[in-house]
Design an enzyme around this catalytic site. Sequence first.
Site, PDB file in Angstrom:
ATOM      1  N   GLU A 164       0.823  -1.210   0.000  1.00 61.09           N
ATOM      2  CA  GLU A 164       0.000   0.000   0.000  1.00 61.09           C
ATOM      3  C   GLU A 164       0.862   1.266   0.000  1.00 61.09           C
ATOM      4  O   GLU A 164       0.641   2.192   0.771  1.00 61.09           O
ATOM      5  CB  GLU A 164      -0.967  -0.006   1.197  1.00 61.09           C
ATOM      6  CG  GLU A 164      -1.893  -1.200   1.182  1.00 61.09           C
ATOM      7  CD  GLU A 164      -2.966  -1.185   2.269  1.00 61.09           C
ATOM      8  OE1 GLU A 164      -2.678  -0.712   3.374  1.00 61.09           O
ATOM      9  OE2 GLU A 164      -4.079  -1.658   1.997  1.00 61.09           O
TER      10      GLU A 164
ATOM     11  N   ARG B 241       5.670  -8.069   8.162  1.00 56.86           N
ATOM     12  CA  ARG B 241       4.287  -8.386   7.777  1.00 56.86           C
ATOM     13  C   ARG B 241       4.187  -8.951   6.356  1.00 56.86           C
ATOM     14  O   ARG B 241       4.913  -8.519   5.457  1.00 56.86           O
ATOM     15  CB  ARG B 241       3.406  -7.142   7.891  1.00 56.86           C
ATOM     16  CG  ARG B 241       3.293  -6.649   9.309  1.00 56.86           C
ATOM     17  CD  ARG B 241       2.474  -5.391   9.402  1.00 56.86           C
ATOM     18  NE  ARG B 241       1.049  -5.615   9.448  1.00 56.86           N
ATOM     19  CZ  ARG B 241       0.161  -4.967   8.702  1.00 56.86           C
ATOM     20  NH1 ARG B 241       0.552  -4.094   7.801  1.00 56.86           N
ATOM     21  NH2 ARG B 241      -1.119  -5.199   8.852  1.00 56.86           N
TER      22      ARG B 241
ATOM     23  N   ASP C 284      -8.306  -9.337   3.868  1.00 53.47           N
ATOM     24  CA  ASP C 284      -8.123  -8.223   4.808  1.00 53.47           C
ATOM     25  C   ASP C 284      -9.188  -8.173   5.897  1.00 53.47           C
ATOM     26  O   ASP C 284     -10.084  -7.332   5.817  1.00 53.47           O
ATOM     27  CB  ASP C 284      -8.114  -6.902   4.028  1.00 53.47           C
ATOM     28  CG  ASP C 284      -7.580  -5.755   4.867  1.00 53.47           C
ATOM     29  OD1 ASP C 284      -7.102  -6.013   5.976  1.00 53.47           O
ATOM     30  OD2 ASP C 284      -7.656  -4.603   4.398  1.00 53.47           O
TER      31      ASP C 284
ATOM     32  N   GLU D 179     -12.671  -2.788  11.809  1.00 57.51           N
ATOM     33  CA  GLU D 179     -12.689  -2.009  10.572  1.00 57.51           C
ATOM     34  C   GLU D 179     -13.805  -2.438   9.619  1.00 57.51           C
ATOM     35  O   GLU D 179     -14.505  -1.606   9.057  1.00 57.51           O
ATOM     36  CB  GLU D 179     -11.326  -2.137   9.886  1.00 57.51           C
ATOM     37  CG  GLU D 179     -11.260  -1.450   8.544  1.00 57.51           C
ATOM     38  CD  GLU D 179      -9.894  -1.587   7.879  1.00 57.51           C
ATOM     39  OE1 GLU D 179      -8.958  -2.130   8.503  1.00 57.51           O
ATOM     40  OE2 GLU D 179      -9.766  -1.137   6.731  1.00 57.51           O
TER      41      GLU D 179
HETATM   42  C1  BDP Z   1      -6.123  -2.440   5.936  1.00 53.32           C
HETATM   43  C2  BDP Z   1      -6.458  -1.072   6.419  1.00 53.32           C
HETATM   44  C3  BDP Z   1      -5.312  -0.115   6.326  1.00 53.32           C
HETATM   45  C4  BDP Z   1      -4.074  -0.747   6.943  1.00 53.32           C
HETATM   46  C5  BDP Z   1      -3.789  -2.049   6.249  1.00 53.32           C
HETATM   47  C6  BDP Z   1      -2.637  -2.825   6.865  1.00 53.32           C
HETATM   48  O1  BDP Z   1      -7.553  -0.590   5.658  1.00 53.32           O
HETATM   49  O2  BDP Z   1      -5.684   1.075   6.986  1.00 53.32           O
HETATM   50  O3  BDP Z   1      -2.987   0.096   6.835  1.00 53.32           O
HETATM   51  O4  BDP Z   1      -4.897  -2.890   6.363  1.00 53.32           O
HETATM   52  O5  BDP Z   1      -2.910  -3.806   7.529  1.00 53.32           O
HETATM   53  O6  BDP Z   1      -7.045  -3.286   6.521  1.00 53.32           O
HETATM   54  O7  BDP Z   1      -1.488  -2.498   6.643  1.00 53.32           O
END
Ligand code: BDP
Length: 713
Positions: free
Chosen positions: A301, A334, A374, A402
């Site tokens: 991301e 991670r 997720d 979330e």
């Molecule tokens: C997602 C979230 C995001 C996190 C990401 C993560 O939307 O805000 O930064 O995971 O785990 O679920 O890195």
Amino acid sequence: MKIVLLALALFMVSSLKAEDGYDLWLRYHKITNPTLLAQYKKQIGTPVVLGNSQTISIIKAELSRAFAGLTGTSYRVLSSLNTASSFIAGISTSPVISSIVKKEELDSIGPEGFIIKAKPGKTIITSNTDIGLLYGVFHFLRLLQTQQPASNLNVISSPELTLRLLNHWDNLNRTVERGYAGFSIWNWHTLPDYIDNRYIDYARANASIGINGTVLTNVNANATILTRPYLEKVKALADLFRPYGIKVFLTARFSAPIEIGRLKTADPLNDTVQRWWKEKIKEIYSYIPDFGGFLVKANSEGQPGPQDYKRTHADGANMLADAVAPHNGIVMWRAFVYDPGSNDRFKQAYEEFKPLDGKFRKNVLVQVKNGPIDFQPREPFSPLFGAMPQTPLMMEFQLTQEYLGQGTHLVYEAPLFKEVLNADTYAKGKGSTVAKVINGSMDNFPMTGMAGVSNIGNDINWCGHPFGQANWYTLGRLSWDLDLPAGQIADEWIKQTFTSDRKAAGVIKNIMINSREALVNYMTPVGLTHIMYNGHHYGPMPWGNTLNRPDWNPVYYHRADSFGIGFDRTSTGTNALAQYSKEVQEQFSDINKCPDEFLLWFHHAAWDHKMHSGRTLWNELCYKYNTGVDSVRSFIRQWNSLENYIDEDRFTQVQQLLNIQLKDAIWWRNACLLYFQTFSRMPIPANYEQPDKSLEYYKNIRILFAPGNAPVP
Ligand code: BDP
């Protein structure tokens, strides 16, 4: 008679003092059952705690506070034995203990375990370390708070996992990414000089459930945390947490050498970069000699990482691992990655990490989210579990909800966690559960762990929703013992947090145990996934199709068309199923055998596909969405029956939140069914409630300012 009953009812109501939830599960309310009270008083008698350390002082203070609350009598906890000593807590080296507890027993519990032995009028709590003793004391207090018999005990307990951690997604400006309970509890601005009492209560709460580490900062990391002024602040927290057995960890931004070190590169194979990290880490340890290490989100991301320099995740992790190794630190790297180029987001983590099995240093753990996408309401287990026999894998669960209704829906997550832990990977034949991968027993790893993405903020009750506390509680209890049933964890939590009245506790438990399935039903039944609103993820948006990356859009996940719905991950589709062992593939690959709850995860099924329930797929969707809504209605009815058992403040708070949950569940049902109906062209069977608004109405709902959607700092 009537008047007496009325008076009694009034007394019950008025005797329940308003509570704000701050005390969590450590309320220590007076035991009302006279037989138990007498028994406990006898067990406590004249209490003594042997030893001398900060942790021992904490134990004494906790015992005084708890005994006074539970019995209504104040106690002085002594420091040395006398002939009347009836409750003795002390580490194993004191002679009085070694004469009662066997050496083999002590050897079996390691550094953090404890032993409790009790017979009428005599209680001994011991361990090999002060921290183990603290855990033993909290266990004993849990027994009293949950009104267990305490005069005949032989408890020998040690944690199943070595790392039991909270992961805070807290930014330095105090916003919390995906946080629904206010701002971050870390007040970086006033640290290190101002010590908020909440830091201590945070440590107490964690120690009471065995949590032994905390990652203070967001995985979308800010390198500033590694600069000197911030390290001084981190040190203040680490010093506070140490006597509670809690180690501090930080997130490391991979490009920190450039951002705060003024280097030109962050290439992990570059000597200068390696040297920079070694020096930086030396500096960290000069402040915090027992610093735990780093959690890293890299090349995910938009975060920087080793792939920016054409290096692998192993190159990046090992560089940091080498730098922390001399200080006994670890790296948690991670596996949450999903390249925009991949043909199925499901497959990405496995594709990047599986080839690296065996390439990580000994002090690296790879931290894997429970499912391949997720933190969805229901996911199959991540195919990485069982696929990396040469790498210790840590579990990452998300306590903050979330995708599970955030701060307004009551969702007890233990059933979700247990479902994943009990799933069989078949990596080494039948019985190779995810739990056995995580606890190291399958491949013999001494270092094991579980992390929960924290749901804690500065709201007075810590977690926003009063029931959010149960998920924090679950993380601690489950990482101590993966076998604990969800029902037992709920029982414990309810008795300590709300009431030990049998009937009322039973009602609350029933709501909790069914809450996760209810949410799955009204949000994402039959294996639907990721159809939430863009960005903040609050509310339904199955039509979402406007974001640049296809795999950020709901339509990518459900693939509805005139034929049917669902994501074909069999060999005729993306073949993601091939990442699982043969036996797991067999469970899912045949559309007629695939369990209903996972159907749309793995198949693009026709609208008239016959489900195991006997309904067509379309009718099943209608049925499930309606069942979900009905469940919330039943939660409301059940909760309303508790008015005389719960203090007014918390009763009303939960009542109001449940009403929001019902509104949301109806919103979810109507929006999703109306939208999917544009493809199925089938009617919602007449026996179900019909949506009273149009699809356009739902599409026009704008939720612009849902909390927790914090921009990366
Ligand atoms: C997602 C979230 C995001 C996190 C990401 C993560 O939307 O805000 O930064 O995971 O785990 O679920 O890195």
